[in-house]
Design a protein around this motif. Sequence first.
Motif, short mmCIF file in Angstrom:
data_model
loop_
_atom_site.label_atom_id
_atom_site.label_comp_id
_atom_site.label_asym_id
_atom_site.label_seq_id
_atom_site.Cartn_x
_atom_site.Cartn_y
_atom_site.Cartn_z
N VAL A 60 0.72 -1.14 -0.14
CA VAL A 60 0.01 0.12 0.19
C VAL A 60 0.92 1.13 -0.08
CG1 VAL A 60 -1.75 1.47 1.25
CG2 VAL A 60 -1.79 -1.25 1.24
N GLU A 61 0.61 2.15 -0.91
CA GLU A 61 1.37 3.64 -1.07
C GLU A 61 1.16 4.05 0.34
OE1 GLU A 61 0.14 6.08 -4.19
OE2 GLU A 61 1.65 7.46 -3.58
N GLY A 62 2.19 4.82 0.96
CA GLY A 62 2.10 5.69 2.06
C GLY A 62 2.38 4.79 3.42
N VAL A 63 2.05 3.12 3.21
CA VAL A 63 2.19 2.40 4.34
C VAL A 63 3.72 1.54 3.88
CG1 VAL A 63 1.30 0.32 5.52
CG2 VAL A 63 -0.20 2.30 4.84
N HIS A 64 3.78 1.01 2.82
CA HIS A 64 4.84 0.12 2.51
C HIS A 64 5.67 0.73 1.67
CE1 HIS A 64 1.37 -2.72 3.41
NE2 HIS A 64 2.42 -3.54 4.13
N ILE A 90 -3.41 -4.69 -9.42
CA ILE A 90 -3.28 -3.42 -8.92
C ILE A 90 -4.49 -2.50 -8.85
CG2 ILE A 90 -0.84 -3.20 -9.65
CD1 ILE A 90 -1.70 -1.60 -12.05
N ALA A 91 -4.57 -1.69 -7.97
CA ALA A 91 -5.39 -0.50 -7.91
C ALA A 91 -5.01 0.84 -8.00
CB ALA A 91 -6.46 -0.72 -6.66
N THR A 118 -7.48 -2.26 -11.85
CA THR A 118 -8.69 -1.34 -11.45
C THR A 118 -8.45 -0.03 -11.03
OG1 THR A 118 -10.78 -1.37 -10.28
CG2 THR A 118 -8.78 -2.32 -9.09
N SER A 119 -9.08 0.94 -10.70
CA SER A 119 -9.01 2.05 -10.29
C SER A 119 -9.11 2.17 -8.89
CB SER A 119 -9.76 3.25 -11.12
OG SER A 119 -11.33 2.76 -11.01
N SER A 120 -8.40 3.19 -8.33
CA SER A 120 -8.64 3.54 -7.07
C SER A 120 -8.92 5.11 -6.67
CB SER A 120 -7.48 3.25 -6.04
OG SER A 120 -6.47 4.33 -6.30
N ASN A 121 -9.57 5.74 -5.68
CA ASN A 121 -9.77 7.05 -5.57
C ASN A 121 -8.58 7.59 -5.12
OD1 ASN A 121 -12.54 6.70 -6.16
ND2 ASN A 121 -12.94 6.17 -3.98
N LYS A 122 -7.54 6.91 -4.45
CA LYS A 122 -6.49 7.58 -4.10
C LYS A 122 -5.39 6.56 -3.87
CE LYS A 122 -4.55 10.47 -0.42
NZ LYS A 122 -4.57 10.45 1.17
N PHE A 172 -2.07 0.53 -5.02
CA PHE A 172 -2.12 -0.66 -4.24
C PHE A 172 -1.77 -1.70 -5.00
CE2 PHE A 172 -4.83 2.09 -2.08
CZ PHE A 172 -5.15 1.77 -0.69
#
Lengths: 349, 349
Positions: free
Chosen positions: B61-65, B102-103, B137-141, B144
Motif C-alpha cells: 500500500v502506498e504511504g504504508v509500504h 493493482i488498484a 482497477t482504479s482507486s480513488n487515492k 495498491f
Amino acid sequence: MIEDKNPQRTSLSELGEFGLIEHLTKDFKITRKSTVKGVGDDAAVLDFKNRKTVVTNDLLVEGVHFDLAYVPLKHLGYKAVIVNLSDIYAMNATATQITVSIAVSNRFPLEALEELYGGIALACELYDVDMIGGDTTSSNKGLFISVTAIGEAKNEDLVYRNGAKSNDLLVVSGDLGGAYMGLQVLEREKEVFKVNSNNQPDLSMYTYIIERQLKPEARKDIPVLLKELGVKPTSMIDISDGLSSEILHLCKQSGVGCNLYEDKIPLDPQVISASEEFDINSTMVALSGGEDYELLFTIAQSDYPKIKGNPHLTVIGHMTPENEGMHLITRANTKIPLKARGWNALKEE
Amino acid sequence: MIEDKNPQRTSLSELGEFGLIEHLTKDFKITRKSTVKGVGDDAAVLDFKNRKTVVTNDLLVEGVHFDLAYVPLKHLGYKAVIVNLSDIYAMNATATQITVSIAVSNRFPLEALEELYGGIALACELYDVDMIGGDTTSSNKGLFISVTAIGEAKNEDLVYRNGAKSNDLLVVSGDLGGAYMGLQVLEREKEVFKVNSNNQPDLSMYTYIIERQLKPEARKDIPVLLKELGVKPTSMIDISDGLSSEILHLCKQSGVGCNLYEDKIPLDPQVISASEEFDINSTMVALSGGEDYELLFTIAQSDYPKIKGNPHLTVIGHMTPENEGMHLITRANTKIPLKARGWNALKEE
C-alpha cells in the motif's frame, strides 16, 4: 453503519497485525482434502495430485466496486469471495481454496472487520472452500480487498474461452440484469436518505434485484449440472461485465461471430418492471449491466436435446463464421452490431 | 517522478480496462512447464503433477509500504514480486508463478504503470516465474499492489515453521539490518530535498544499504544450496519484519525457546557505520529493522559440519527447551529477554 459512537469499537492498533490476523482467521475451518497447510506459515500448501490447479484473483476497491453507504460489510465479504469463485466455475472447475488480503484505514474498528470476515466465512462454508492465507495491512484511505481463488479440475473437464465453433449454441444460466437494476434502486434510496434520513423505504417489490446486487451467488451448480447432463461446453465465461462484453470475449478468443436474439434473453419480472420505472431499456440492462455472475457458454448443436427445457439454462443465440460479425437480432427482427458496453456506456445513454 | 508536465503521458482512460491489461501483460513470456494457461481466461491453469502447490499473497500500500517520493516505480514492481517469492523460498519450495493485481488512481499515466510492470517483468525473468493473471482497477487515492506467488515442492522437501527442536542451531543467510538503514538514509535525503531541491546528495557510501531497501533480492539460492549440502532445515521463515519477530514465530510454532548471540549477528560494514552516524544501536536494527528478506532457519546439530564455513550462512544461536524462554546473549554476556519489535518499536526507542 460504522460510526464513532458505536460502543463496541475496538481499535485495530490494540491488536497489532499478527493479533488481528489470528483473531480474524481463528474460526475458519479446513475441510478440503487438497489443503495440506492453511493459515499460519510463510505460505499455504496444497495437493492437487493428478488434477490441474486453477487460479484467479480480483481486487475490490471502496468507492469503485462498492459503496459502504448501502453495502453491509458482511455482504461485501461474501461478494468478494463470490466474484472470484465465479471465475473458477467459469473454467468448469471446482473451487477449493481462497486467500484474502485486506488493506483498511483505521476508521474501521475491529467489529467492522469481524463483519467482513463473517461474510467471507459464510461464503467459504456455503461454497465449501478453505480460507488458507492472506495479508492484513493498513491503508491511508478506504478499504481494499484482494481475493485469490484456487480450484481444481481434471484436464479433460477444463473449458476455456477459445473453443466455440460456428453453429454452436450460446447458452446462459439464470437471468440477467438483476444486479444492475438492484444497484439503481439502492443508489436512488441513498439520495433519498441524504435528503431525509428518517425515511424508511419500502423495498419489498425490489427484493430479488437488491439481493442480486448485494448478495450475488456464483453458479457452483452449473458445472455439476452439465456433468450430469453429459454436456461439455465448447467455451465458457462468467458474466461480470455484462452480456455483450462477455460474448465479445468468447467470439474474439474463439475466432467466431454470433447472433444473439433479444427475445431469448432471460429477464426476471422485477428487472422488467424496474427498467420501466427507471425508464431504461431492459435489453440494454442485460447487455451492459454486469455483475450477474451467471455463466455464459457455448455447446455443440448435437447437445441441444440434453439441455432442452432445463429451467436453469436458456439458449439465447448461436455462433456464426467470424466474417459474419457479432449481432443482436431485435424483437423487430432487425440486425444490429453488438458492442462491448460497460456500466459507463449505460450511464451515458 | 510522475509529474503532469511529463510530455509522455497517456491517460489510463484512453485504453480502458481490457486494453490496459493487454498492453501491460503482452510482453510477459510463459516459460514454466507447470503453466498450462496464463493471462487471458477466467482463471489460469497450472499443473503440478505429483508435487505440492505452495501459495502466498501480500498487499503493498502506498504511504504504508512504500513512498513514491523516493521509490522508483520499476523498483517497486520488482520489490512487490520479491517479497512474495521470499515466502515461497521460506517453505524450501521453488517459485513458479505469480498473479499481480493493482488498484491505481488516475493521477498515474500509462507510462508510470509501464515502469511498474517493467520491474515486475524483470523480477519474473531473473527469478524464472511466470506472470499468469490478475486484475487492474482504479482507486480513488493511491496505489495498491496485490501479488499472489505460487510454487511447488516435493512433499519431503517442504519446511514449515513448526519443526524446530531444542538444541537445533539457528542459522541466517546473508546479513541483516541493511534495508532499514537504507530507508533511514532515503528518508533523511527526502527531508533535505524538501528544504533544497537543488541538492545533489552524495550517496556513494550508502550504495549497499540503499540497494537493500530499494531493490531487495529473495534468497532463491538458499533452498538450492541446502539441497546441495544435504541439509534439510527443521524449520524456516523469511525475515520480513525483523530478526526478533521471526525468531519468536519459529519458537512459538515449534514449542521451543532460543538463545541468540549478539556477537554472531551478521552485519555489513555499511550497516555498522550508518548505525553509528544515525546513533542507532546496530543490534536493534538487525533485531527490529526488517525487510531484509534473508532466510532464518534451524538445523540439527549433526548437520553443522555441512554448513560450517559457508559464506552465505551464519550460525547465530541455538534452540532451547520451551520453558527456558527466548533470550539475547549480549556481547557483555548478559542474558536479556527477546521481544517482538517492529519498526514502530524501533522508532519509539
